[in-house]
Write a protein that holds these residues in place. Structure first.
Motif, mmCIF file in Angstrom:
data_model
loop_
_atom_site.group_PDB
_atom_site.id
_atom_site.type_symbol
_atom_site.label_atom_id
_atom_site.label_comp_id
_atom_site.label_asym_id
_atom_site.label_seq_id
_atom_site.Cartn_x
_atom_site.Cartn_y
_atom_site.Cartn_z
ATOM 1 N N GLU A 1 11.720 5.912 3.283
ATOM 2 C CA GLU A 1 10.598 6.843 3.329
ATOM 3 C C GLU A 1 10.595 7.687 4.602
ATOM 4 O OE1 GLU A 1 6.861 4.947 2.383
ATOM 5 O OE2 GLU A 1 7.692 4.045 0.551
ATOM 6 N N GLY A 2 11.646 7.526 5.427
ATOM 7 C CA GLY A 2 11.774 8.346 6.626
ATOM 8 C C GLY A 2 10.925 7.914 7.802
ATOM 9 N N THR B 1 20.112 3.459 7.839
ATOM 10 C CA THR B 1 20.201 3.119 6.416
ATOM 11 C C THR B 1 20.490 1.643 6.190
ATOM 12 O OG1 THR B 1 22.545 3.716 6.420
ATOM 13 C CG2 THR B 1 20.976 5.427 5.753
ATOM 14 N N ASP B 2 20.758 0.900 7.254
ATOM 15 C CA ASP B 2 21.024 -0.534 7.131
ATOM 16 C C ASP B 2 19.809 -1.292 7.658
ATOM 17 O OD1 ASP B 2 21.942 -3.126 7.017
ATOM 18 O OD2 ASP B 2 23.649 -2.812 8.363
ATOM 19 N N PRO B 3 19.037 -1.915 6.779
ATOM 20 C CA PRO B 3 17.825 -2.587 7.237
ATOM 21 C C PRO B 3 18.075 -3.912 7.963
ATOM 22 C CG PRO B 3 18.092 -2.914 4.890
ATOM 23 C CD PRO B 3 19.173 -1.948 5.319
ATOM 24 N N GLU B 4 19.238 -4.501 7.774
ATOM 25 C CA GLU B 4 19.497 -5.845 8.316
ATOM 26 C C GLU B 4 19.336 -5.950 9.839
ATOM 27 O OE1 GLU B 4 19.925 -8.762 6.786
ATOM 28 O OE2 GLU B 4 20.028 -8.007 4.742
ATOM 29 N N PRO B 5 19.972 -5.073 10.646
ATOM 30 C CA PRO B 5 19.807 -5.243 12.101
ATOM 31 C C PRO B 5 18.377 -4.996 12.573
ATOM 32 C CG PRO B 5 21.219 -3.351 11.631
ATOM 33 C CD PRO B 5 20.931 -4.032 10.325
ATOM 34 N N VAL B 6 17.695 -4.082 11.920
ATOM 35 C CA VAL B 6 16.302 -3.807 12.286
ATOM 36 C C VAL B 6 15.438 -5.010 11.919
ATOM 37 C CG1 VAL B 6 14.324 -2.272 11.939
ATOM 38 C CG2 VAL B 6 16.657 -1.334 11.966
ATOM 39 N N ALA B 7 15.638 -5.551 10.734
ATOM 40 C CA ALA B 7 14.871 -6.724 10.300
ATOM 41 C C ALA B 7 15.118 -7.910 11.227
ATOM 42 C CB ALA B 7 15.228 -7.080 8.859
ATOM 43 N N THR C 1 0.854 -1.193 0.000
ATOM 44 C CA THR C 1 0.000 0.000 0.000
ATOM 45 C C THR C 1 0.892 1.246 0.000
ATOM 46 O OG1 THR C 1 -0.104 0.234 2.405
ATOM 47 C CG2 THR C 1 -1.690 -1.306 1.385
ATOM 48 N N ASP C 2 0.284 2.382 0.236
ATOM 49 C CA ASP C 2 1.034 3.637 0.333
ATOM 50 C C ASP C 2 1.632 3.838 1.721
ATOM 51 O OD1 ASP C 2 0.453 4.282 -2.278
ATOM 52 O OD2 ASP C 2 -1.338 5.446 -1.752
ATOM 53 N N ASP C 3 1.337 2.944 2.649
ATOM 54 C CA ASP C 3 1.784 3.081 4.041
ATOM 55 C C ASP C 3 2.846 2.018 4.343
ATOM 56 O OD1 ASP C 3 2.073 3.105 6.835
ATOM 57 O OD2 ASP C 3 -0.053 3.550 7.158
ATOM 58 N N ALA C 4 4.104 2.424 4.304
ATOM 59 C CA ALA C 4 5.216 1.484 4.487
ATOM 60 C C ALA C 4 5.163 0.798 5.849
ATOM 61 C CB ALA C 4 6.554 2.209 4.321
ATOM 62 N N LEU C 5 4.837 1.535 6.894
ATOM 63 C CA LEU C 5 4.796 0.947 8.233
ATOM 64 C C LEU C 5 3.651 -0.052 8.364
ATOM 65 C CD1 LEU C 5 6.091 0.811 11.007
ATOM 66 C CD2 LEU C 5 4.658 2.751 11.699
ATOM 67 N N ALA C 6 2.492 0.281 7.818
ATOM 68 C CA ALA C 6 1.352 -0.654 7.857
ATOM 69 C C ALA C 6 1.681 -1.922 7.084
ATOM 70 C CB ALA C 6 0.101 0.015 7.287
ATOM 71 N N LEU D 1 9.261 0.655 17.846
ATOM 72 C CA LEU D 1 9.425 1.953 18.505
ATOM 73 C C LEU D 1 10.864 2.484 18.527
ATOM 74 C CD1 LEU D 1 6.934 1.724 21.525
ATOM 75 C CD2 LEU D 1 6.674 3.009 19.394
ATOM 76 N N PRO D 2 11.866 1.650 18.810
ATOM 77 C CA PRO D 2 13.222 2.194 18.872
ATOM 78 C C PRO D 2 13.731 2.744 17.529
ATOM 79 C CG PRO D 2 13.161 -0.023 19.805
ATOM 80 C CD PRO D 2 11.828 0.239 19.175
ATOM 81 N N PHE D 3 13.081 2.384 16.444
ATOM 82 C CA PHE D 3 13.567 2.743 15.119
ATOM 83 C C PHE D 3 12.775 3.876 14.466
ATOM 84 C CE2 PHE D 3 14.041 -1.818 15.955
ATOM 85 C CZ PHE D 3 15.424 -1.848 16.115
ATOM 86 N N LEU D 4 11.683 4.280 15.097
ATOM 87 C CA LEU D 4 10.831 5.316 14.510
ATOM 88 C C LEU D 4 11.566 6.644 14.405
ATOM 89 C CD1 LEU D 4 7.318 4.684 16.097
ATOM 90 C CD2 LEU D 4 8.024 4.273 13.729
ATOM 91 N N ALA D 5 11.407 7.299 13.278
ATOM 92 C CA ALA D 5 12.038 8.593 13.055
ATOM 93 C C ALA D 5 11.186 9.731 13.600
ATOM 94 C CB ALA D 5 12.298 8.807 11.562
ATOM 95 N N ARG D 6 9.937 9.473 13.824
ATOM 96 C CA ARG D 6 9.009 10.526 14.250
ATOM 97 C C ARG D 6 8.894 10.577 15.751
ATOM 98 N NH1 ARG D 6 4.538 8.368 10.152
ATOM 99 N NH2 ARG D 6 5.762 8.587 8.312
#
Length: 182
Positions: free
Chosen positions: A132-133, A138-144, A76-81, A177-182
């Protein structure tokens, strides 16, 4: 070589997985699988060769089902969702095939392409959140890996009766939560 009968293969794999859960590794035999599926031993030996071939097929089938569930999540248009939807699809796939889920993550199978293919959508979804902020970094691996470990742990706890689906949803919400930019 005869074409593989996917329906029979799936039926045999499911029968084997139920036997494995009920009787443990020592109780699994090709003869028992054939009897549980209502076929002679010939197709079992033809399809899998031996017990290790059957276990390998069970492992691949579990990841095939997980891959199908993840691929069915619409973008969808919502990356987090979309990322959250992947988490719920992971849970649903595990609950739909609990007899295979445990086998998918046990030793003895090595690093497989099937397993890696089911992890890549998570990495891609995290990278999208970062680009998308929505997430920092910038490294998705540890977050994933963090998100996968949480989802895997919560699903394992749910399958063992320690938590319910509400706990999964709550913890999935906290995981990012620890990764949210907002």
């Amino acid at each position: 070589m005869a074409p593989v009968n996917l329906e029979l293969t799936v039926r045999l794999v499911d029968a084997a997985a139920r036997i494995l859960v009920e009787d443990g590794p020592g109780g699994l035999s090709l003869r028992k699988v054939a009897a549980a599926a209502g076929v002679s031993t010939m197709p079992v030996y033809t399809l899998f060769g031996d017990k290790q071939g059957l276990l390998d097929a069970m492992h691949r089938e579990g990841f095939r089902r997980l891959g199908l569930a993840l691929a069915a999540v619409p973008r969808t248009d919502d990356a987090l969702a979309d990322l959250v939807a992947l988490g719920f699809a992971y849970r649903e796939a595990a609950l739909a095939s609990p007899h295979l889920y445990g086998l998918m993550f046990t030793g003895g199978f090595g690093h497989t392409e099937a397993a890696d293919a089911t992890y890549r959508p998570l990495v891609t979804a995290v990278a999208r959140c970062q680009s998308e902020g929505v997430f920092t970094g910038t490294d998705p691996e540890p977050v994933a890996l963090h998100l996968w470990a949480l989802a895997h742990g919560m699903v394992s706890l749910e399958l063992s009766g320690k938590v319910d689906g509400a706990a999964f949803a709550e913890q999935l919400g906290y995981a990012g939560l620890p990764f949210l930019a907002r």
